[in-house]
Design an enzyme around this catalytic site. Structure first.
Site, PDB file in Angstrom:
ATOM      1  N   ASP A 210      -5.297  -5.830  -8.027  1.00  0.00           N
ATOM      2  CA  ASP A 210      -5.422  -4.458  -7.518  1.00  0.00           C
ATOM      3  C   ASP A 210      -5.271  -4.451  -6.007  1.00  0.00           C
ATOM      4  O   ASP A 210      -5.807  -3.582  -5.315  1.00  0.00           O
ATOM      5  CB  ASP A 210      -6.782  -3.866  -7.923  1.00  0.00           C
ATOM      6  CG  ASP A 210      -6.817  -2.351  -7.780  1.00  0.00           C
ATOM      7  OD1 ASP A 210      -7.925  -1.780  -7.728  1.00  0.00           O
ATOM      8  OD2 ASP A 210      -5.726  -1.739  -7.695  1.00  0.00           O
TER       9      ASP A 210
ATOM     10  N   LYS B 273       0.609  -4.077  -3.549  1.00  0.00           N
ATOM     11  CA  LYS B 273       1.482  -4.109  -4.750  1.00  0.00           C
ATOM     12  C   LYS B 273       2.636  -5.095  -4.589  1.00  0.00           C
ATOM     13  O   LYS B 273       3.073  -5.686  -5.558  1.00  0.00           O
ATOM     14  CB  LYS B 273       1.997  -2.700  -5.057  1.00  0.00           C
ATOM     15  CG  LYS B 273       0.891  -1.656  -5.120  1.00  0.00           C
ATOM     16  CD  LYS B 273      -0.332  -2.116  -5.934  1.00  0.00           C
ATOM     17  CE  LYS B 273      -1.572  -1.316  -5.585  1.00  0.00           C
ATOM     18  NZ  LYS B 273      -2.817  -1.926  -6.088  1.00  0.00           N
TER      19      LYS B 273
ATOM     20  N   ASP C  54      -3.252  -3.317 -11.934  1.00  0.00           N
ATOM     21  CA  ASP C  54      -3.391  -1.870 -11.739  1.00  0.00           C
ATOM     22  C   ASP C  54      -2.136  -1.325 -11.056  1.00  0.00           C
ATOM     23  O   ASP C  54      -1.400  -2.084 -10.416  1.00  0.00           O
ATOM     24  CB  ASP C  54      -4.620  -1.569 -10.865  1.00  0.00           C
ATOM     25  CG  ASP C  54      -4.922  -0.074 -10.796  1.00  0.00           C
ATOM     26  OD1 ASP C  54      -5.500   0.367  -9.796  1.00  0.00           O
ATOM     27  OD2 ASP C  54      -4.561   0.651 -11.751  1.00  0.00           O
ATOM     28  N   ASN C  55      -1.893  -0.035 -11.191  1.00  0.00           N
ATOM     29  CA  ASN C  55      -0.861   0.678 -10.427  1.00  0.00           C
ATOM     30  C   ASN C  55       0.577   0.234 -10.684  1.00  0.00           C
ATOM     31  O   ASN C  55       1.406   0.279  -9.767  1.00  0.00           O
ATOM     32  CB  ASN C  55      -1.130   0.558  -8.905  1.00  0.00           C
ATOM     33  CG  ASN C  55      -2.534   0.882  -8.538  1.00  0.00           C
ATOM     34  OD1 ASN C  55      -3.284   0.012  -8.099  1.00  0.00           O
ATOM     35  ND2 ASN C  55      -2.930   2.125  -8.747  1.00  0.00           N
TER      36      ASN C  55
ATOM     37  N   GLU D  97      -5.840   7.201 -10.448  1.00  0.00           N
ATOM     38  CA  GLU D  97      -7.268   7.551 -10.399  1.00  0.00           C
ATOM     39  C   GLU D  97      -7.489   8.960  -9.827  1.00  0.00           C
ATOM     40  O   GLU D  97      -6.898   9.350  -8.838  1.00  0.00           O
ATOM     41  CB  GLU D  97      -8.051   6.532  -9.547  1.00  0.00           C
ATOM     42  CG  GLU D  97      -7.459   6.202  -8.196  1.00  0.00           C
ATOM     43  CD  GLU D  97      -6.553   4.989  -8.253  1.00  0.00           C
ATOM     44  OE1 GLU D  97      -6.029   4.692  -9.327  1.00  0.00           O
ATOM     45  OE2 GLU D  97      -6.358   4.363  -7.213  1.00  0.00           O
TER      46      GLU D  97
HETATM   47  O1  OZR Z   1      -2.643   0.036  -2.173  1.00  0.00           O
HETATM   48  C1  OZR Z   1      -3.459   0.066  -3.085  1.00  0.00           C
HETATM   49  N1  OZR Z   1      -4.288  -0.947  -3.281  1.00  0.00           N
HETATM   50  C2  OZR Z   1      -4.156  -2.096  -2.455  1.00  0.00           C
HETATM   51  C3  OZR Z   1      -5.113  -2.162  -1.373  1.00  0.00           C
HETATM   52  C4  OZR Z   1      -4.845  -2.901  -0.418  1.00  0.00           C
HETATM   53  C5  OZR Z   1      -5.565  -3.401   0.708  1.00  0.00           C
HETATM   54  O2  OZR Z   1      -5.723  -2.469   1.759  1.00  0.00           O
HETATM   55  C6  OZR Z   1      -6.349  -3.258   2.753  1.00  0.00           C
HETATM   56  C7  OZR Z   1      -7.261  -4.193   1.978  1.00  0.00           C
HETATM   57  O3  OZR Z   1      -6.910  -5.518   2.217  1.00  0.00           O
HETATM   58  C8  OZR Z   1      -6.988  -3.841   0.546  1.00  0.00           C
HETATM   59  O4  OZR Z   1      -7.110  -4.947  -0.271  1.00  0.00           O
HETATM   60  C9  OZR Z   1      -3.565   1.243  -3.991  1.00  0.00           C
HETATM   61  C10 OZR Z   1      -2.940   2.419  -3.613  1.00  0.00           C
HETATM   62  C11 OZR Z   1      -3.014   3.540  -4.437  1.00  0.00           C
HETATM   63  N2  OZR Z   1      -2.353   4.744  -4.028  1.00  0.00           N
HETATM   64  O5  OZR Z   1      -2.328   5.723  -4.801  1.00  0.00           O
HETATM   65  O6  OZR Z   1      -1.772   4.755  -2.917  1.00  0.00           O
HETATM   66  C12 OZR Z   1      -3.736   3.521  -5.637  1.00  0.00           C
HETATM   67  C13 OZR Z   1      -4.363   2.323  -6.016  1.00  0.00           C
HETATM   68  O7  OZR Z   1      -5.071   2.245  -7.207  1.00  0.00           O
HETATM   69  C14 OZR Z   1      -4.276   1.187  -5.214  1.00  0.00           C
HETATM   70  O8  OZR Z   1      -4.878   0.049  -5.655  1.00  0.00           O
HETATM   71 MG    MG Z   2      -5.402   0.222  -7.735  1.00  0.00          MG
END
Ligand code: OZR
Ligand code: MG
Length: 221
Positions: free
Chosen positions: A141, A144, A169-170, A199
């Site tokens: 998660d 991506k 996820d995603n 979500e």
């Molecule tokens: O980037 C997403 N997740 C990755 C997160 C990434 C990283 O941001 C900084 C931190 O190190 C974290 O681990 C994400 C983005 C969306 N979205 O709708 O943009 C929806 C989701 O469920 C997601 O997991």
């Molecule tokens: Mg996610």
């Protein structure tokens, strides 16, 4: 006091959730994200699918990539016995700090090992740092575009074996197209798509699980 989103989410947990009660922590975060501010937790709809795959797998060793605020760590560990080895990696120190407090509020701090750092750096150290040979369940998660390199890295490090389940996820939104092609292409794995929604929204999204059918890559060569 100006609070960043993750701190406001933590505040909602401290105010609305009962200490030591993981379900109330999950409900408090979902209520906050549904009614106050959207945040990128896996959420209640995809969370129920995550729950079912975790219970079906009943893993002894679990790795999560991308802790964020700890929502999925709480979801996963509320279902598993204390002896379970659960490691979650988060590269953003601010998110890690919030996650530690969310996990503590749920009373699961003794069951969760949160490690700060990049997955690409930490995955090769899993065996040395934690004495873990293979992971029965892995939840992706995090960024991506790291899904594909990281599943390859897990295979190259021999951390996935027969029966290991990787749930991502995603896979539709934001999307991980190269990862999907990879996990759906090899005969050594069986993959399954769980259709759902991003979500707290009606946007189409889903989870993809991949189960290793053949022997682990390190001995299947
Ligand atoms: O980037 C997403 N997740 C990755 C997160 C990434 C990283 O941001 C900084 C931190 O190190 C974290 O681990 C994400 C983005 C969306 N979205 O709708 O943009 C929806 C989701 O469920 C997601 O997991
Ligand atoms: Mg996610």
């Amino acid at each position: 006091l100006v609070l960043v989103l993750s701190s406001r989410l933590l505040q909602a947990v401290c105010i609305n959730a009962v200490r030591g009660n993981p379900d109330s922590v999950i409900a408090a975060i979902d209520h906050f994200c549904q009614n106050q501010e959207w945040a990128m937790n896996v959420g209640d709809e995809k969370g129920a699918i995550l729950d079912s795959v975790v219970m079906e797998t009943s893993p002894s060793t679990v790795l999560e990539l991308g802790t964020y605020c700890g929502y999925s760590a709480v979801r996963i560990m509320r279902l598993l016995p204390p002896a379970t080895r659960f490691i979650t990696l988060e590269m953003n120190p601010d998110y890690a700090a919030v996650a530690r407090q969310v996990i503590q509020h749920a009373g699961l701090q003794d069951k969760v090992c949160l490690v700060e750092g990049k997955s690409a750096d930490l995955i090769p150290k899993m065996a040395d740092m934690f004495g873990i040979r293979t992971f029965d369940f892995v939840f992706f998660d995090h960024w991506k575009d790291c899904y594909l390199p990281d599943i390859r890295l897990l295979e190259d490090c021999g951390l996935l074996d027969q029966g290991s389940v990787v749930l991502a996820d995603n896979v539709l939104c934001p999307g991980a197209p190269e990862y999907l092609d990879y996990v759906r292409s090899s005969l050594r794995f069986s993959s399954r798509f769980y259709r759902s929604h991003l979500e707290y929204t009606r946007v189409l999204d889903g989870l993809e699980s991949r189960t290793q059918t053949g022997p682990g890559s390190h001995c299947g060569r």
